[in-house]
Design a protein around this motif. Structure first.
Motif, PDB file in Angstrom:
ATOM      1  N   HIS A 266       0.847  -1.182   0.000  1.00 50.39           N
ATOM      2  CA  HIS A 266       0.000   0.000   0.000  1.00 50.39           C
ATOM      3  C   HIS A 266       0.890   1.243   0.000  1.00 50.39           C
ATOM      4  CE1 HIS A 266      -2.900   3.032   1.250  1.00 50.39           C
ATOM      5  NE2 HIS A 266      -3.842   2.188   0.879  1.00 50.39           N
ATOM      6  N   PRO A 267       0.649   2.179  -0.914  1.00 49.84           N
ATOM      7  CA  PRO A 267       1.554   3.333  -1.052  1.00 49.84           C
ATOM      8  C   PRO A 267       1.677   4.194   0.197  1.00 49.84           C
ATOM      9  CG  PRO A 267      -0.469   3.645  -2.324  1.00 49.84           C
ATOM     10  CD  PRO A 267      -0.447   2.213  -1.897  1.00 49.84           C
ATOM     11  N   GLU A 268       0.657   4.168   1.054  1.00 55.35           N
ATOM     12  CA  GLU A 268       0.719   4.959   2.280  1.00 55.35           C
ATOM     13  C   GLU A 268       0.912   4.082   3.511  1.00 55.35           C
ATOM     14  OE1 GLU A 268      -2.722   7.423   2.449  1.00 55.35           O
ATOM     15  OE2 GLU A 268      -2.280   8.447   0.555  1.00 55.35           O
ATOM     16  N   GLY A 269       1.144   2.782   3.286  1.00 53.26           N
ATOM     17  CA  GLY A 269       1.377   1.880   4.400  1.00 53.26           C
ATOM     18  C   GLY A 269       0.142   1.603   5.229  1.00 53.26           C
ATOM     19  N   ASN A 270      -1.048   1.859   4.659  1.00 53.93           N
ATOM     20  CA  ASN A 270      -2.286   1.617   5.398  1.00 53.93           C
ATOM     21  C   ASN A 270      -2.489   0.128   5.647  1.00 53.93           C
ATOM     22  OD1 ASN A 270      -2.710   4.327   5.291  1.00 53.93           O
ATOM     23  ND2 ASN A 270      -4.415   4.256   3.858  1.00 53.93           N
ATOM     24  N   MET A 271      -3.159  -0.206   6.741  1.00 53.25           N
ATOM     25  CA  MET A 271      -3.422  -1.603   7.063  1.00 53.25           C
ATOM     26  C   MET A 271      -4.446  -2.197   6.106  1.00 53.25           C
ATOM     27  SD  MET A 271      -3.283  -1.962  11.194  1.00 53.25           S
ATOM     28  CE  MET A 271      -4.847  -1.153  11.465  1.00 53.25           C
ATOM     29  N   ILE A 272      -4.232  -3.445   5.716  1.00 55.76           N
ATOM     30  CA  ILE A 272      -5.185  -4.218   4.923  1.00 55.76           C
ATOM     31  C   ILE A 272      -5.489  -5.473   5.734  1.00 55.76           C
ATOM     32  CG2 ILE A 272      -5.585  -5.449   2.776  1.00 55.76           C
ATOM     33  CD1 ILE A 272      -3.509  -3.605   1.475  1.00 55.76           C
ATOM     34  N   ALA A 273      -6.721  -5.625   6.167  1.00 63.77           N
ATOM     35  CA  ALA A 273      -7.053  -6.677   7.126  1.00 63.77           C
ATOM     36  C   ALA A 273      -6.815  -8.074   6.567  1.00 63.77           C
ATOM     37  CB  ALA A 273      -8.501  -6.535   7.589  1.00 63.77           C
ATOM     38  N   ARG A 274      -7.363  -8.380   5.394  1.00 58.77           N
ATOM     39  CA  ARG A 274      -7.240  -9.723   4.836  1.00 58.77           C
ATOM     40  C   ARG A 274      -7.752  -9.684   3.401  1.00 58.77           C
ATOM     41  NH1 ARG A 274     -10.046 -13.478   8.666  1.00 58.77           N
ATOM     42  NH2 ARG A 274      -8.350 -12.730   9.988  1.00 58.77           N
ATOM     43  N   ALA A 275      -6.933 -10.138   2.474  1.00 60.23           N
ATOM     44  CA  ALA A 275      -7.302 -10.081   1.066  1.00 60.23           C
ATOM     45  C   ALA A 275      -7.421 -11.477   0.481  1.00 60.23           C
ATOM     46  CB  ALA A 275      -6.250  -9.293   0.280  1.00 60.23           C
ATOM     47  N   GLN A 276      -8.294 -11.613  -0.503  1.00 63.73           N
ATOM     48  CA  GLN A 276      -8.387 -12.832  -1.284  1.00 63.73           C
ATOM     49  C   GLN A 276      -8.243 -12.475  -2.759  1.00 63.73           C
ATOM     50  OE1 GLN A 276     -11.050 -16.019  -0.318  1.00 63.73           O
ATOM     51  NE2 GLN A 276     -11.765 -15.009   1.533  1.00 63.73           N
ATOM     52  N   LYS A 277      -7.832 -13.454  -3.568  1.00 65.56           N
ATOM     53  CA  LYS A 277      -7.622 -13.225  -4.990  1.00 65.56           C
ATOM     54  C   LYS A 277      -8.723 -13.891  -5.790  1.00 65.56           C
ATOM     55  CE  LYS A 277      -4.279 -13.971  -8.735  1.00 65.56           C
ATOM     56  NZ  LYS A 277      -2.957 -14.518  -9.092  1.00 65.56           N
ATOM     57  N   PHE A 278      -9.374 -13.109  -6.641  1.00 58.97           N
ATOM     58  CA  PHE A 278     -10.373 -13.662  -7.548  1.00 58.97           C
ATOM     59  C   PHE A 278      -9.662 -14.176  -8.788  1.00 58.97           C
ATOM     60  CE2 PHE A 278     -13.076 -10.761  -5.090  1.00 58.97           C
ATOM     61  CZ  PHE A 278     -14.137 -11.609  -4.811  1.00 58.97           C
ATOM     62  N   THR A 279      -9.896 -15.424  -9.116  1.00 64.20           N
ATOM     63  CA  THR A 279      -9.255 -16.016 -10.282  1.00 64.20           C
ATOM     64  C   THR A 279     -10.237 -16.210 -11.431  1.00 64.20           C
ATOM     65  OG1 THR A 279      -9.628 -18.231  -9.372  1.00 64.20           O
ATOM     66  CG2 THR A 279      -7.526 -17.189  -8.881  1.00 64.20           C
ATOM     67  N   LEU A 280     -11.469 -15.733 -11.258  1.00 57.47           N
ATOM     68  CA  LEU A 280     -12.483 -15.842 -12.306  1.00 57.47           C
ATOM     69  C   LEU A 280     -12.550 -14.540 -13.088  1.00 57.47           C
ATOM     70  CD1 LEU A 280     -15.352 -17.490 -10.233  1.00 57.47           C
ATOM     71  CD2 LEU A 280     -13.875 -18.634 -11.863  1.00 57.47           C
ATOM     72  N   PRO A 281     -12.988 -14.560 -14.332  1.00 56.07           N
ATOM     73  CA  PRO A 281     -13.193 -13.307 -15.059  1.00 56.07           C
ATOM     74  C   PRO A 281     -14.293 -12.491 -14.405  1.00 56.07           C
ATOM     75  CG  PRO A 281     -14.127 -15.153 -16.270  1.00 56.07           C
ATOM     76  CD  PRO A 281     -13.319 -15.727 -15.138  1.00 56.07           C
ATOM     77  N   LEU A 282     -14.271 -11.183 -14.625  1.00 56.56           N
ATOM     78  CA  LEU A 282     -15.228 -10.293 -13.969  1.00 56.56           C
ATOM     79  C   LEU A 282     -16.669 -10.677 -14.259  1.00 56.56           C
ATOM     80  CD1 LEU A 282     -13.629  -6.750 -14.317  1.00 56.56           C
ATOM     81  CD2 LEU A 282     -13.901  -8.103 -12.243  1.00 56.56           C
ATOM     82  N   ASP A 283     -16.944 -11.138 -15.495  1.00 58.30           N
ATOM     83  CA  ASP A 283     -18.336 -11.450 -15.807  1.00 58.30           C
ATOM     84  C   ASP A 283     -18.826 -12.696 -15.073  1.00 58.30           C
ATOM     85  OD1 ASP A 283     -16.942 -13.352 -17.186  1.00 58.30           O
ATOM     86  OD2 ASP A 283     -17.743 -12.855 -19.153  1.00 58.30           O
ATOM     87  N   ALA A 284     -17.895 -13.459 -14.469  1.00 55.84           N
ATOM     88  CA  ALA A 284     -18.305 -14.604 -13.657  1.00 55.84           C
ATOM     89  C   ALA A 284     -18.484 -14.198 -12.199  1.00 55.84           C
ATOM     90  CB  ALA A 284     -17.266 -15.722 -13.757  1.00 55.84           C
ATOM     91  N   ILE A 285     -17.904 -13.060 -11.821  1.00 52.66           N
ATOM     92  CA  ILE A 285     -18.013 -12.579 -10.446  1.00 52.66           C
ATOM     93  C   ILE A 285     -19.225 -11.660 -10.293  1.00 52.66           C
ATOM     94  CG2 ILE A 285     -16.868 -11.234  -8.639  1.00 52.66           C
ATOM     95  CD1 ILE A 285     -14.213 -12.070  -9.912  1.00 52.66           C
ATOM     96  N   PHE A 286     -19.378 -10.740 -11.238  1.00 50.96           N
ATOM     97  CA  PHE A 286     -20.491  -9.796 -11.190  1.00 50.96           C
ATOM     98  C   PHE A 286     -21.621 -10.292 -12.086  1.00 50.96           C
ATOM     99  CE2 PHE A 286     -16.743  -7.194 -10.267  1.00 50.96           C
ATOM    100  CZ  PHE A 286     -17.155  -6.553  -9.108  1.00 50.96           C
TER     101      PHE A 286
END
Length: 345
Positions: A266-286
C-alpha cells in the motif's frame, strides 16, 4: 457477557471483572435488514476447570481436550483493553464437505474445529451430530499446554489469524492454512499449512496423554514480513498462496518453493485486514448488468447517479455498471451522460 459472579460460578479464579466468551451464530436472512438465528454455538457450554472440585465444570483438564479450560488467559489484556475479551476469535471458516467449522483464537493461541451438523440444542451439549460429540471441540492445534498435554516449548501458534481449509482440488486439499502472527514481541510472522490427523473414517485422531498432531506444519513460509494483528493466507487454484500481512498493507503471492511471484505494498502503508484473490473473469463474479445500473435493479434513476458520484469521490467501491460510458474510468462524465439519458428518455 458473563458477570464476575457467573464466571466464578463456572469455575474461573483470579478474576476481577466480567468475561466475554465468544459464540458463533448462523443467520437466515428474512429481509434486507432482518434475519433469524437458525443455529448457534457457545464456548461457554464447553468448559472445564481443575481449581475447585466442588465447583461447576470440574474435571482433569488433560483428560478432556474436547473442552476449554475456563482459567486460561488473562482477562483485560490484548486488543480488548480492560474489557472481558477472552477468546478473541477472528475467523469462521465452513467446510461443507465435512459440515464442520474451524475457528482461530488470538488470545488462546490455537485454532478449533467444531461440528456444524448438530442442532442448536446438541451444540450446547456433549453428544449429537455427525461426530457424536455435540458442540465439543473435535480438533485443536497450536498450544497443547492449554489442555495440559504440552509445555511452553511445544506452543506452535502466537496470536494466529485467518485459519481456513484448503479447497478440494487445490494443492494440499483438506489441510488447514493460516497466518501465525508471532505476536507483538516477534520480528517475523509465518504462514503455516497443517495436515490434520484423520483416521480411515475421517475422524480426528489423538493419542492418550498426548497432544493433537501434527508435531509441526507440513509447509511454512516466512521472511520479510510481520504483522502482530489481523492478516491471512489462502491457497490458490494454481498451487500458490496469497498472503496478507496487515501492518504496512503488504499482499503477496508465493509459490510452494518460496518464490514470490507477485506483491503489492500500500503506497501509504495503510493496514489491509485480509485479502483474497479472484481467479475468475469479472463477468463470472459480477452479474449481467446494464451500464449505469449500479444496484442491479434493472432501472436507471437518481440512486444510480448518486452511487456513481460516490465511486468517483472514493466513498464506495467500483462496480462494472458504474462506468456508464464504458470508457474504462468512473468520473463525472459518467454522471453527466447518465443524467442526460434519464432526462431524455
Amino acid at each position: 457477557r458473563k458477570s464476575l459472579e457467573e464466571a466464578q460460578d463456572a469455575g474461573r479464579v483470579n478474576i476481577n471483572g466480567e468475561m466475554w466468551p465468544d459464540k458463533i451464530v448462523e443467520i437466515q436472512p428474512t429481509g434486507l435488514t432482518t434475519g433469524t438465528v437458525v443455529w448457534e454455538w457457545h464456548f461457554w457450554d464447553h468448559l472445564i476447570q481443575d481449581n475447585n472440585e466442588n465447583g461447576a465444570n470440574y474435571g482433569i483438564v488433560a483428560d478432556h481436550p474436547e473442552l476449554l479450560d475456563i482459567n486460561l488467559g488473562n482477562i483485560g489484556g490484548g486488543p480488548g483493553g480492560t474489557s472481558g475479551d477472552w477468546n478473541h476469535l477472528n475467523c469462521v471458516s465452513y467446510n461443507s464437505d465435512r459440515d464442520e467449522i474451524v475457528l482461530s483464537s488470538r488470545h488462546m493461541n490455537e485454532f478449533y474445529v467444531i461440528d456444524h451438523s448438530t442442532t442448536t440444542a446438541e451444540a450446547a451439549e456433549h453428544t449429537g451430530g455427525n461426530s457424536g460429540m455435540g458442540g465439543d471441540i473435535l480438533y485443536r492445534w497450536g498450544n497443547p499446554q492449554n489442555y495440559d498435554r504440552g509445555n511452553n516449548a511445544q506452543q506452535q501458534l502466537v496470536a494466529p489469524h485467518g485459519v481456513n481449509w484448503i479447497n478440494s482440488g487445490f494443492l494440499g486439499e483438506g489441510n488447514f492454512i493460516l497466518f501465525n502472527n508471532g505476536g507483538n514481541q516477534s520480528n517475523t510472522s509465518y504462514v503455516y499449512e497443517i495436515i490434520p490427523p484423520l483416521d480411515e473414517n475421517g475422524n480426528y485422531l489423538i493419542i492418550d496423554n498426548a497432544a493433537f498432531g501434527p508435531v509441526a506444519p507440513v509447509w511454512t513460509f516466512s521472511g520479510g514480513f510481520h504483522s502482530p494483528m489481523q492478516s491471512g493466507a489462502f491457497r490458490l487454484p494454481n498451487g500458490n498462496t496469497i498472503v496478507t500481512s496487515t501492518q504496512g498493507g503488504y499482499i503477496f503471492e508465493v509459490e510452494i518453493n518460496g518464490s514470490i511471484v507477485w506483491e503489492y505494498n500500500h503506497p501509504e502503508g495503510n493496514m489491509i485486514a485480509r485479502a483474497q484473490k479472484f481467479t475468475l473473469p469479472l463477468d463470472a463474479i459480477f452479474p449481467d448488468f446494464i451500464a449505469g445500473d449500479t444496484n442491479y435493479d434493472g432501472e436507471l434513476n437518481i440512486y444510480d447517479i448518486i452511487y456513481i458520484a460516490d465511486v468517483n469521490l472514493g466513498y464506495v467501491n467500483w462496480t462494472p455498471p458504474s462506468d456508464y460510458n464504458q470508457d474504462g474510468n468512473v468520473n463525472f462524465s459518467d454522471i453527466l451522460d447518465l443524467i442526460s439519458f434519464i432526462f431524455n428518455n
